[in-house]
Design a protein around this motif. Sequence first.
Motif, PDB file in Angstrom:
ATOM      1  N   ASN A   1      13.728   1.983   4.647  1.00  0.00           N
ATOM      2  CA  ASN A   1      13.246   1.449   5.610  1.00  0.00           C
ATOM      3  C   ASN A   1      12.730   0.144   4.932  1.00  0.00           C
TER       4      ASN A   1
ATOM      5  N   ILE B   1      21.481  -1.623  11.934  1.00  0.00           N
ATOM      6  CA  ILE B   1      20.799  -2.382  10.806  1.00  0.00           C
ATOM      7  C   ILE B   1      22.093  -3.122  10.395  1.00  0.00           C
TER       8      ILE B   1
ATOM      9  N   TRP C   1      15.047  -2.571   4.134  1.00  0.00           N
ATOM     10  CA  TRP C   1      15.807  -3.493   6.042  1.00  0.00           C
ATOM     11  C   TRP C   1      14.948  -3.623   6.506  1.00  0.00           C
ATOM     12  N   GLU C   2      13.096  -4.116   6.256  1.00  0.00           N
ATOM     13  CA  GLU C   2      12.030  -5.101   6.989  1.00  0.00           C
ATOM     14  C   GLU C   2      12.388  -6.134   5.639  1.00  0.00           C
TER      15      GLU C   2
ATOM     16  N   LEU D   1      12.186  -0.110  13.696  1.00  0.00           N
ATOM     17  CA  LEU D   1      11.993   0.331  12.520  1.00  0.00           C
ATOM     18  C   LEU D   1      10.209   0.571  12.292  1.00  0.00           C
TER      19      LEU D   1
ATOM     20  N   GLN E   1       9.316   4.225  10.954  1.00  0.00           N
ATOM     21  CA  GLN E   1       8.387   4.239   9.932  1.00  0.00           C
ATOM     22  C   GLN E   1       7.491   5.435  10.646  1.00  0.00           C
TER      23      GLN E   1
END
Length: 128
Positions: free
Chosen positions: A13, A107, A16-17, A73, A77
């Motif tokens: 994650n 995503i 991805w962020e 996201l 988290q």
Amino acid sequence: MDYRILELFIKENDAWEDMIRRQKMEMPVLDAMISNIVADKLGMKEDRTKVYQYLHLEMEKAHHSMDELEKELEKQQQYLSSERKRKTNDPYSIDTFNSQNILRSRIKDVEKNFVELKCNYLNYIGTI
């Protein structure tokens, strides 16, 4: 819950962020390129202006979906962080896998849409 997998989800994650953040930084650059070209060519045909307007609208939609994805996201988290505190034999740990898979799928869709939109932007620049 296997905490190694949980840690991998958290790292995934984070990646991805970072990717979303970088793509969002590209958006104004792409839009500015076309805006400058359109401004220089005042006598553009109406169909080309409509294409530009369409691409601009699609870029705004992509930006909005990325904003929503960033919020999701962040929620994920927080959820994963709370999962760290649960017992190992938690019967609800499957929810963690499901929520991660759903988020991963979203995503990938947003990333695919961005890449296609970027390609369309660059192709449009080549035609004007």
